[in-house]
Design an enzyme around this catalytic site. Sequence first.
Site, PDB file in Angstrom:
ATOM      1  N   LYS B  75     -48.090 -19.687  74.769  1.00 22.87           N
ATOM      2  CA  LYS B  75     -48.138 -19.595  76.232  1.00 22.87           C
ATOM      3  C   LYS B  75     -49.562 -19.294  76.703  1.00 22.87           C
ATOM      4  O   LYS B  75     -50.068 -19.943  77.623  1.00 22.87           O
ATOM      5  CB  LYS B  75     -47.153 -18.522  76.716  1.00 22.87           C
ATOM      6  CG  LYS B  75     -46.892 -18.536  78.189  1.00 22.87           C
ATOM      7  CD  LYS B  75     -45.500 -17.992  78.526  1.00 22.87           C
ATOM      8  CE  LYS B  75     -45.091 -16.802  77.686  1.00 22.87           C
ATOM      9  NZ  LYS B  75     -45.600 -15.517  78.181  1.00 22.87           N
ATOM     10  N   THR B  77     -52.275 -19.863  75.048  1.00 23.95           N
ATOM     11  CA  THR B  77     -53.091 -21.030  74.711  1.00 23.95           C
ATOM     12  C   THR B  77     -52.935 -22.105  75.791  1.00 23.95           C
ATOM     13  O   THR B  77     -53.912 -22.738  76.197  1.00 23.95           O
ATOM     14  CB  THR B  77     -52.659 -21.564  73.333  1.00 23.95           C
ATOM     15  OG1 THR B  77     -52.726 -20.488  72.393  1.00 23.95           O
ATOM     16  CG2 THR B  77     -53.559 -22.694  72.859  1.00 23.95           C
ATOM     17  N   ARG B  99     -53.511 -11.113  80.786  1.00 25.22           N
ATOM     18  CA  ARG B  99     -53.268  -9.718  80.465  1.00 25.22           C
ATOM     19  C   ARG B  99     -54.243  -9.244  79.384  1.00 25.22           C
ATOM     20  O   ARG B  99     -54.595 -10.007  78.488  1.00 25.22           O
ATOM     21  CB  ARG B  99     -51.839  -9.543  79.952  1.00 25.22           C
ATOM     22  CG  ARG B  99     -50.788  -9.722  81.042  1.00 25.22           C
ATOM     23  CD  ARG B  99     -49.406  -9.797  80.462  1.00 25.22           C
ATOM     24  NE  ARG B  99     -49.256 -11.013  79.670  1.00 25.22           N
ATOM     25  CZ  ARG B  99     -48.257 -11.249  78.856  1.00 25.22           C
ATOM     26  NH1 ARG B  99     -47.317 -10.349  78.680  1.00 25.22           N
ATOM     27  NH2 ARG B  99     -48.184 -12.385  78.197  1.00 25.22           N
ATOM     28  N   LYS B 110     -49.682  -9.039  64.342  1.00 25.11           N
ATOM     29  CA  LYS B 110     -49.725  -9.946  65.467  1.00 25.11           C
ATOM     30  C   LYS B 110     -50.986 -10.802  65.432  1.00 25.11           C
ATOM     31  O   LYS B 110     -52.012 -10.387  64.926  1.00 25.11           O
ATOM     32  CB  LYS B 110     -49.729  -9.096  66.741  1.00 25.11           C
ATOM     33  CG  LYS B 110     -49.528  -9.834  68.021  1.00 25.11           C
ATOM     34  CD  LYS B 110     -49.491  -8.810  69.158  1.00 25.11           C
ATOM     35  CE  LYS B 110     -49.986  -9.398  70.451  1.00 25.11           C
ATOM     36  NZ  LYS B 110     -51.436  -9.414  70.598  1.00 25.11           N
ATOM     37  N   ALA B 330     -43.549  -6.137  78.635  1.00 25.68           N
ATOM     38  CA  ALA B 330     -42.708  -7.048  79.417  1.00 25.68           C
ATOM     39  C   ALA B 330     -41.234  -6.664  79.359  1.00 25.68           C
ATOM     40  O   ALA B 330     -40.402  -7.325  79.963  1.00 25.68           O
ATOM     41  CB  ALA B 330     -42.908  -8.481  78.960  1.00 25.68           C
ATOM     42  N   PHE B 361     -43.321 -13.176  77.942  1.00 21.67           N
ATOM     43  CA  PHE B 361     -42.060 -13.662  77.382  1.00 21.67           C
ATOM     44  C   PHE B 361     -41.556 -14.916  78.121  1.00 21.67           C
ATOM     45  O   PHE B 361     -42.359 -15.728  78.579  1.00 21.67           O
ATOM     46  CB  PHE B 361     -40.997 -12.566  77.380  1.00 21.67           C
ATOM     47  CG  PHE B 361     -41.344 -11.370  76.526  1.00 21.67           C
ATOM     48  CD1 PHE B 361     -42.201 -11.484  75.426  1.00 21.67           C
ATOM     49  CD2 PHE B 361     -40.801 -10.114  76.782  1.00 21.67           C
ATOM     50  CE1 PHE B 361     -42.507 -10.388  74.625  1.00 21.67           C
ATOM     51  CE2 PHE B 361     -41.110  -9.011  75.984  1.00 21.67           C
ATOM     52  CZ  PHE B 361     -41.954  -9.155  74.920  1.00 21.67           C
ATOM     53  N   PHE B 449     -47.413 -29.204  68.361  1.00 21.16           N
ATOM     54  CA  PHE B 449     -47.704 -28.641  67.039  1.00 21.16           C
ATOM     55  C   PHE B 449     -47.932 -29.814  66.080  1.00 21.16           C
ATOM     56  O   PHE B 449     -47.415 -30.914  66.303  1.00 21.16           O
ATOM     57  CB  PHE B 449     -46.516 -27.818  66.528  1.00 21.16           C
ATOM     58  CG  PHE B 449     -46.440 -26.416  67.106  1.00 21.16           C
ATOM     59  CD1 PHE B 449     -47.009 -26.117  68.334  1.00 21.16           C
ATOM     60  CD2 PHE B 449     -45.788 -25.400  66.405  1.00 21.16           C
ATOM     61  CE1 PHE B 449     -46.932 -24.830  68.857  1.00 21.16           C
ATOM     62  CE2 PHE B 449     -45.709 -24.111  66.917  1.00 21.16           C
ATOM     63  CZ  PHE B 449     -46.276 -23.830  68.147  1.00 21.16           C
ATOM     64  N   TRP B 478     -54.476 -27.112  72.113  1.00 18.32           N
ATOM     65  CA  TRP B 478     -54.848 -26.277  70.958  1.00 18.32           C
ATOM     66  C   TRP B 478     -55.879 -27.009  70.096  1.00 18.32           C
ATOM     67  O   TRP B 478     -56.905 -26.438  69.730  1.00 18.32           O
ATOM     68  CB  TRP B 478     -53.591 -25.950  70.123  1.00 18.32           C
ATOM     69  CG  TRP B 478     -53.897 -25.149  68.889  1.00 18.32           C
ATOM     70  CD1 TRP B 478     -54.233 -23.816  68.841  1.00 18.32           C
ATOM     71  CD2 TRP B 478     -53.918 -25.621  67.543  1.00 18.32           C
ATOM     72  NE1 TRP B 478     -54.456 -23.435  67.542  1.00 18.32           N
ATOM     73  CE2 TRP B 478     -54.273 -24.521  66.723  1.00 18.32           C
ATOM     74  CE3 TRP B 478     -53.669 -26.849  66.934  1.00 18.32           C
ATOM     75  CZ2 TRP B 478     -54.386 -24.629  65.328  1.00 18.32           C
ATOM     76  CZ3 TRP B 478     -53.775 -26.962  65.553  1.00 18.32           C
ATOM     77  CH2 TRP B 478     -54.127 -25.859  64.765  1.00 18.32           C
TER      78      TRP B 478
END
Lengths: 628, 628
Positions: B75, B77, B99, B110, B330, B361, B449, B478
Site C-alpha cells: 500500500k 509502495t 505515516r 517487519k 490502526a 490496513f 508482483f 515497484w
Amino acid sequence: MEAKIVPSDIEISQASPLQPIADIAEAAGILKEEMIPYGENKLKVKDVRERLQDQKDGNYVVVTAINPTPLGEGKSTTLVGLSQALGAHLDKKVFTCMRQPSQGPTFGIKGGAAGGGYSQVIPMEEFNLHLTGDIHAITAANNLCAAAIDARMFHESTQKDSPLFNRLCPKGKDGKRSFVPVMLKRLKKLGIDKEDPDELTDEEKKRFARLDIDPDTITWQRVLDTNDRMLRKITVGQGVAEKGRTRETGFDITVASEIMAVLALTTSLQDMRERLGNMVVAHSKAGDPITTDDLGLGGALTVLMKDAIWPTLMQTIEKTPVFVHAGPFANIAHGNSSVICDQMALKLVGEDGYVVTEAGFGSDIGFEKFCNIKCKYSGLKPNCAVLVVTIRALKSHGGASKVTPGKSIPKEYSEENLDFVREGAKIMQKHIENVGKFGIPCVVCLNKFTSDFDSEIELVLQIAKESGAFDAQLSNHWADGGAGAVDLANSVISACESTKEENKFNFLYKSDASIVEKMETIAREIYGADGIEIEEEAKKQIEVYTKNGWDSLPICMAKTHLSLTSDPSKKGVQSGFKIPIKSIRASVGAGFLYPLCGDIMTIPGLPTRPGFYDVDIDIDTGKIQGLF
Amino acid sequence: MEAKIVPSDIEISQASPLQPIADIAEAAGILKEEMIPYGENKLKVKDVRERLQDQKDGNYVVVTAINPTPLGEGKSTTLVGLSQALGAHLDKKVFTCMRQPSQGPTFGIKGGAAGGGYSQVIPMEEFNLHLTGDIHAITAANNLCAAAIDARMFHESTQKDSPLFNRLCPKGKDGKRSFVPVMLKRLKKLGIDKEDPDELTDEEKKRFARLDIDPDTITWQRVLDTNDRMLRKITVGQGVAEKGRTRETGFDITVASEIMAVLALTTSLQDMRERLGNMVVAHSKAGDPITTDDLGLGGALTVLMKDAIWPTLMQTIEKTPVFVHAGPFANIAHGNSSVICDQMALKLVGEDGYVVTEAGFGSDIGFEKFCNIKCKYSGLKPNCAVLVVTIRALKSHGGASKVTPGKSIPKEYSEENLDFVREGAKIMQKHIENVGKFGIPCVVCLNKFTSDFDSEIELVLQIAKESGAFDAQLSNHWADGGAGAVDLANSVISACESTKEENKFNFLYKSDASIVEKMETIAREIYGADGIEIEEEAKKQIEVYTKNGWDSLPICMAKTHLSLTSDPSKKGVQSGFKIPIKSIRASVGAGFLYPLCGDIMTIPGLPTRPGFYDVDIDIDTGKIQGLF
C-alpha cells in the site's frame, strides 16, 4: 549586598537576541559542509579533527567545585560566565563544552542546567528539552538491548538446540546457511575457527546458539528519561504469552545507561562500534561474560547512535560557541561531557584559544574521573582547573543548618558568620590539594551570591591563596555575565601560561595497579579516608573481574557528592573513616569499573507538586512559559 | 513473468541521488522562513495554512486496500508510486502524506515503511529511524503522564489533606498561596468559583487536592518504541521506598499512545493543548473521570510536543515532496497520518494539484476511520479512494494456504490458479462496495508482483470493473517507479474530475447516534456482520461513557486487519457472524471510543533471529548496512 534585580532564567533567555547558529559556527571556524542544522538555534558539527590535524590544541580548562549543597553552587553558570569573559571580553578564541542535561528532572524539582542569570546557553528551553535527540537515541538503543536479552532467554528456553541454531542461521535464497559478521566474532570468542554453519559439530552449534544467560547476573537495566520512581524495581514478563517467565528488574534514568558513558568516552565511529559491541550485559551459567555482540547487537546499536556521536553547537548569551554533548551520571558513570567535543573544540580554538569544560559534582568525583578516566581515553592534558566555591556551601560545611531542596534556606545563610566560613573553608583547602595531586594549577572562583558579605568574601579569597591555589577571584557572572568574570578569566589565562613550558599533569594511579589498589588510592588521596572496606559481594566480583582481565580498567567510584565520605550527612573534612565497597559493577564497553560505596539512586521521582504545574505554552507566540 | 532484477530497498535508496531538501521545499511552494532544517535530507515545515487561506484545496486521494496477508500488499509502495506518476510523469503538483513508522519493529521482522523498490521515500534509513524525533517526544510525554499518575497516588496516600493542599499551592516569595492556571481549570470542573487558595473551605481544599484515583480504573499505560514483549504485563513499585505500593500495569509501543492519536487528529497548537489536557487517564473512586489537566499536565505535555506538531518534509526517489507526520496504531487508534499535514499539503498543491494520503490496513479499518474520524475532525472531503489489491492476497482469501511472516511463501502463490483468484476476488468486491458507501469513486490498483500470471491479472481487472469500481489498473511501480503507475494516475485524475461538480462524500453514521448504533452500523455495513455481541464489561462502560457525554464521539473499532470478521483466520467474505465487543476504551483527548473486538497486541516482541543481526555501519563511509 547586591541590589540589581536579575529576572528568571527563562525570561533572560527569551529576551536575549540570538545570532543565527550558522554564523556562530562560521566564526568558530566550522565549515558549511561540517554543519548539520537542527532548526535555527542548534546544529550538529561533523568531525573536524582530521581537517585540523596540524593545528595545535588550545588551552584546556576544567571547571570543578567543592562538595556542593543539594541546590548546586553554580558550576555550569561559572563555566558559561568564564567562557563569556574569555571570548566576549578578552577577545580569546573560546569554546564551552557542556553536558546535555537529563530531560526527566526538568519536570521535577531540579533547576535548568544551561547555566543561569546572565551566564546561560540559549535558548535554554531547547537546551533542556529534546535538544537534537541524543538522549532519545540512547533510550532506544539501551532498550533494544534489554528487549534482546529477555527475548533471547525466552527463545532459548522454548527451543531445542537444532531449531534454535537453524533459526539463528536461516537458509538464504540459495538454500545455504551463512553467518553474518557479528556471528563470526562470537565464533572466534568461542575458539571455533569455521565460517560455514553446516561445518559446525552439534556441540559447536549448541555453544554458538545458547548464550545460556544466568538471569541473576543480568546487570542491564531498561531506561527512560523520566522521573518515574515506580519503575525502580519491577517484575516483567507477567503476560500470558510469556508463560511464567517473570523476572525482577528495574529502570534507570537514561543518562545512567552505559551507552551514555560510551558516547561520552568514545573517540570515533569505529571505536564506538567496538565499545557498543563489547558491553557486558550478564554472565552465562558457566560464568562467561555475555556481550552485546554475543547477542548480535553491536551494529544495530551503532546505527541507532550514529547521529548522536557528533556534538551539538549552541551559543551563550554573549554569542560565544558551546558544544553540548553527552551527559553521563557522575556517580555510576564518570560525569563528564564527551571526549569528541573536547578534542574538536581544542582543534577549533587553536594554540592560543581556550576550551572550558565541566566535570560533574566536586573534585572528589567528577574531576578525579575527568583526570583518571576521561583524559586516559582522550589522551588530553588539562592546563588548569577552576574550583568553584560559594559562601553558602562553605557555611554548610562549617556548621550551618542543612539545606533542603524545595524548602526555604535557613536564616544563617543570609547572616554574616565568619566562623562558619572559616571552618567550612577547610573543605576548600582539601579540594585545592586534590587538584594539586594531578599536577595542574588550581584557580579558585568564589561564585558571588547576593547574600554574601564582603568580610566573608575576603576571608575565603585569602584562605584560598594561602592554601596553594594558583589564584583566587570573586566572580559575579550570574548578575553581570562575562563582564563579571573578567578577573577570573585573567587568572585562568595566567594559570594556563604557567603550564606552557611544561605540563605536569599526571594520573593518580597506574593502569596495572590492582582493582583494590586503585580504590584504596582514590579513597586515601582524594577523600582523605583511612582506606576501604570491601564487602563479600565485592570481593567475589573483584575475583571474577580480575579473571576476565578487567582489572586494567580505571575505577569510577559511585559515591555521594554531598560529602567527602560515603555518608551525605557528613560535612566538612572528615578523618578516621573508611569507604565501604558494597559491590562493583563493570561498564566494560564504556571502559571502567564502578564500585558502589552506598545506595545510589538511579532514577529520581516526582515531588507532590512537580515543576510541570508551572509549564505551559503561549498559544499565540508558541513560547514556553514557566520552565525554571 | 518479470525478468528485471530489482535490488534491495536500502540499495536502491542509497543509490538514488538526493535533491537538497530545501530545493524540494521551495519547488513545493514552501517559504524559506517556514522551513526548520533537520540535517540535509529532512526539514520540518511550519504552518502554511494561514498564508494560503485564499488558495483552494487540491484533490484529496486516499489509498486503502483489501484485507492484506501478514506480509502487507504494498500500500505504501503504491502511495509513493502513484505520487511519482502524478508529479514526475504527468506534471501535476503533488504531495504524498505518509505515516511515520514505529522504530521498534525495524529491528524485529517487519520490512520498512518507506515504500519499496523504485517507489520509495528516501533516504529510507532516516525515514525508518528517529526521523525528526516526533515519536521520541511522544514517548517522553506519555511517560511523564504515567509517572505523574503513580507519583500523585503515592503522595496522596502518604499525606493528610492540609499538607497535601499546601504542597500543591506553596507560599510564594510574598508569603501568599496562589493557583496556577491549570489548577483553575480543575476548580471550575469541581464547581468551585474561587481564585484565592486561602478562601477555600477545608472540604473544598480536599476535593481539589485529592484526585482519589481508583487504581483499577487506570487506562494509561507506559510506552516504548521497542519490541519488548516482557513489558506487556508488569508489576511496578516494588522498590523499598515505594513501601509496598505495587500495581499491575504494562507498556505499549509508543505509536499506540493516545498522544500519537492526538498528534494525528489535532488541527492547531491551541487544539493540541486542549486535547492533551482533556485525556482521561482513570476514574476517581467516586466515578469521576480524571484528566491530564486534573494532574496539572496539559501544558507540560504540549511543551514536549510543540515541535512534533509540524510535519517532516522528505522526498521520493523521483523528487516529489512527501510529508511524514504521525503514525497512530490502526486498531486501538485510527491509523492515519496527520490532519495538519493533509491540510497543509492541500493548500500547497492548490486547486489543480493532488494530495495522496494513506489509511492503515484495509478499507474495513483504516479507510472507515479515515472517513468517520479523520475527516470528521479535519472537515476535509476525499475525492477518490484507491483500493490496492494483489493476486497474492486474493489467493489467500480464495483458498490458498496460509502465508506466515518469516517462513517461505507456499508454492500455490507462484502457480497460475484462476479459481483461487476468482473466489478471492469476492473480498475485493466487498471493499469496492465499502468505498462506495462513503459516496466517492473507487479506483482499483492491482499491484503487480513478479509471480502474477497475465490470465490472473486480466480476471481481477475485469471483475473489479464489473463490480462498481470507477476504474481498475495494473500498476508496476515497484519495479518501474512512477512510470509503472501512469495508467493508475490517469484513472485517479479522471475519478477526481468526476467529483468536481459535486462531491458526494458522506459519513457512515451521525454523531448523535448512540454508541451501540454506531458500532452496529460499522459491523453490518462495513464488515458484513449480522450485528454485534456486547459483553458485560462493555455494557457497563457504555453506561458510564454515555453518562460522561462521550457518546457523541466517533467509534474506532479495534479489530484484526487480516479478516473482515474479528477472527484473523477467517478469510474471504463471511456471513452469519457477529462482532464481539469485549470492552470499550475511551481516548477522550484524541476524540474517539475504541471497542476491543478481540485480543489486540499493543507491543510486539522480537523473533529468535531479529533483523538487528543484519544491521551494521560501514565504518569508512558511515553508511547503514542491512536495514531491509
